[in-house]
Design an enzyme around this catalytic site. Structure first.
Site, PDB file in Angstrom:
ATOM      1  N   CYS A  45      21.037  35.558  59.682  1.00  0.00           N
ATOM      2  CA  CYS A  45      21.598  35.214  58.362  1.00  0.00           C
ATOM      3  C   CYS A  45      22.090  33.771  58.331  1.00  0.00           C
ATOM      4  O   CYS A  45      22.191  33.160  57.266  1.00  0.00           O
ATOM      5  CB  CYS A  45      22.781  36.130  58.031  1.00  0.00           C
ATOM      6  SG  CYS A  45      22.498  37.853  58.439  1.00  0.00           S
ATOM      7  N   TRP A 438      42.025  40.493  31.957  1.00  0.00           N
ATOM      8  CA  TRP A 438      40.969  41.518  32.041  1.00  0.00           C
ATOM      9  C   TRP A 438      39.891  40.969  32.977  1.00  0.00           C
ATOM     10  O   TRP A 438      39.160  40.054  32.611  1.00  0.00           O
ATOM     11  CB  TRP A 438      40.381  41.815  30.663  1.00  0.00           C
ATOM     12  CG  TRP A 438      41.308  42.654  29.843  1.00  0.00           C
ATOM     13  CD1 TRP A 438      42.216  42.227  28.929  1.00  0.00           C
ATOM     14  CD2 TRP A 438      41.411  44.078  29.880  1.00  0.00           C
ATOM     15  NE1 TRP A 438      42.888  43.286  28.401  1.00  0.00           N
ATOM     16  CE2 TRP A 438      42.416  44.445  28.963  1.00  0.00           C
ATOM     17  CE3 TRP A 438      40.771  45.085  30.602  1.00  0.00           C
ATOM     18  CZ2 TRP A 438      42.784  45.770  28.745  1.00  0.00           C
ATOM     19  CZ3 TRP A 438      41.130  46.400  30.377  1.00  0.00           C
ATOM     20  CH2 TRP A 438      42.130  46.737  29.458  1.00  0.00           C
TER      21      TRP A 438
END
Ligand SMILES: Cc1cc2nc3c(=O)[nH]c(=O)nc-3n(C[C@H](O)[C@H](O)[C@H](O)COP(=O)(O)OP(=O)(O)OC[C@H]3O[C@@H](n4cnc5c(N)ncnc54)[C@H](O)[C@@H]3O)c2cc1C
Length: 460
Positions: A45, A438
């Site tokens: 990776c 939110w």
């Protein structure tokens, strides 16, 4: 008598299994591991970041060297390839590449952790000098060696999946002009089509020339046998170096020859303890197996290090007489192009349809931090839920700082089969530097929950 465990493959799955078994069993087991390459327990990776220059030495990508494994009592034999598995005799045939000799090694338990092989197009020139895959650290070293020797001006990356995209950015940062060629209409097909254009724009934003809807039909080489150009349906693209990012398939040639059970996508099939179906003493994990997708209920091949490490640990526990399981995956993955973060979990629309779900979906654009906070940017969140039950089926996020790891909330919700209504009540963290009041996940959940309610009312 000491039980002998043979491990094929010296990276994430194989050495996690070996290390875990050793940790629990101590000297009660004898562990012999074979790795055909020159590195053990490495992070493939990290290859794009090594090529980009973020990481100086390949040693930094190595979690545990062969010497460290040997110090822990694992007999890890490098540059040694397993050439055959003889199940009836309980032994493997190996070739020591360094010493140039072959021999056999017996086992009581066998761990198959052979990983995956990069897809190479069956076209003339695909193996020419200057064409590189990037599957192992040895591949990464070969590519960097090629870049340093040939000092290429132009690179073509074939394939616009996450490895192709990460490698394209790495090559740009290495100072090479990069073209990405992809057969699909947009790069990053692990996302729904409407989420992909942002990735395309981000690639162009760092100077990558993106050719979509373009199939590679050949590779042109010079008299010296080196790559000169990638031939496509739309013409020839000059290239001094080519990187293949066409995905991978399970490396199961040995397992197939031994008669072990493979799934539709060529990966080994195991039970939840990672025991190969029908074979009590044979275990398999990592990129060479197929896994159960817990949302779709289907088996698939998901080549990710996160699963390979977990599966290796599970194998190690079970080999040592302890108990652990790998129940499956929900399809979580993250990546990036420059500062654009790309994340997904669960099902894309087409996966949901294929699995037989009736679904609703919404996409919202929401700020990454409180609207007034310096540096606030937008992220796009797409959320899909089962039409009448509201069960969460999938989430995709493309956006800036803080976008990618938000996917973990969605992955946890999927794992627990939560509904989008449940999601709307989650106690997610809020402070202006990190999120709006939110959170984008809550905004998307509220909207898709409303769509589920509307779908329910429509049926009355
Ligand atoms: C460029 C790149 C970027 C990636 N980025 C991410 C990421 O960000 N997140 C993520 O989760 N995953 C990522 N991955 C995937 C991850 O690296 C793999 O899923 C993981 O390495 C799989 O581990 P494994 O042990 O199953 O197989 P491998 O790492 O492939 O190891 C298998 C080993 O077995 C050896 N072997 C095979 N056959 C034999 C044989 N017959 N005899 C002896 N030895 C043998 C091979 O040489 C190899 O070293 C990336 C992969 C690449 C290539």
């Amino acid at each position: 008598m000491t039980e002998r465990i043979v491990v094929i493959g010296g990276d994430a799955a194989g050495m996690s299994a070996a290390a875990q078994a050793r940790r629990i069993s101590g000297d009660a087991v004898q562990i012999v591991a074979f790795e055909r390459g020159t590195y053990s327990s490495y992070s493939a990776c990290g290859i794009p970041y090594w090529v980009a220059g973020d990481i100086g030495e390949p040693e930094r990508l190595i979690a545990r060297s062969p010497e460290a494994h040997r110090h822990n009592g694992i007999d890890l034999r490098m540059r040694t390839e397993v050439e055959e598995i003889d199940l009836a005799a309980g032994r493997v045939a190996v070739r020591d590449r360094a010493a140039g000799r072959s021999y056999r090694e017996g086992f009581y338990s066998l761990v198959i952790a052979t990983g995956a092989v990069p897809v190479r197009p069956p076209l003339p020139g695909a193996d020419a000098a200057g064409v590189f895959g990037v599957q192992t650290l040895d591949d990464g070293a070969a590519l960097l060696g090629g870049l340093d020797r040939a000092r290429p001006q132009r690179a073509v990356v074939v394939g616009g999946g996450y490895i192709g995209v990460e490698m394209a950015e790495a090559l740009v940062r290495h100072g090479v002009a990069v073209t990405v060629v992809d057969q699909a209409a947009e790069p990053m097909t692990t996302l729904d089509p409407d989420m992909r254009p942002a990735v395309h724009r981000a690639m162009e934003g760092i100077g990558i020339d993106v050719h979509t809807g373009t199939a590679v039909t050949g590779f042109q080489t010079g008299r010296d046998g080196r790559i000169r150009a990638v031939v496509t349906g739309g013409g020839s693209i000059p290239a001094d170096v080519v990187v293949l990012g066409l995905g991978v398939r399970p490396d199961t040639a040995l397992a197939r020859e031994a008669g072990l059970p493979l799934g539709d996508q060529g990966g080994l099939r195991t039970n939840v303890q990672m025991q190969v179906l029908g074979h009590d003493h044979i275990w398999a994990g990592g990129d060479c197996v197929e896994v159960l997708n817990l949302v779709s209920g289907r088996y698939q091949h998901v080549a990710l290090g996160t699963h390979a490490n977990k599966q290796g640990r599970v194998i190690g526990h079970n080999l040592a007489g302890s108990y652990a399981t790998f129940p499956g995956v929900v399809g979580t993955a993250v990546s990036k192009v420059c500062h654009l973060e790309i994340a997904r979990t669960g099902l894309r629309e087409r996966d949901a349809a294929r699995a037989g779900f009736a679904y609703v979906t919404v996409t919202v654009r929401s700020p990454t931090k409180a609207g007034y906070f310096p540096g606030t940017q937008k992220m796009r969140v797409k959320m899909t839920a089962e039409r009448l039950t509201g069960r969460l089926l999938g989430v995709q996020i493309v956006g800036y700082e803080g976008a990618a790891k938000r996917i973990d909330t969605a992955a946890t919700a999927l794992w627990n089969r939560m509904t989008v209504e449940d999601l709307t009540s989650l106690d997610l963290a809020y402070a202006p530097p990190f999120a709006p009041v939110w959170d984008p996940i809550l905004v998307a959940a509220r909207q898709v929950a409303a769509a589920v309610r509307n779908a329910g009312e429509g049926r009355r």
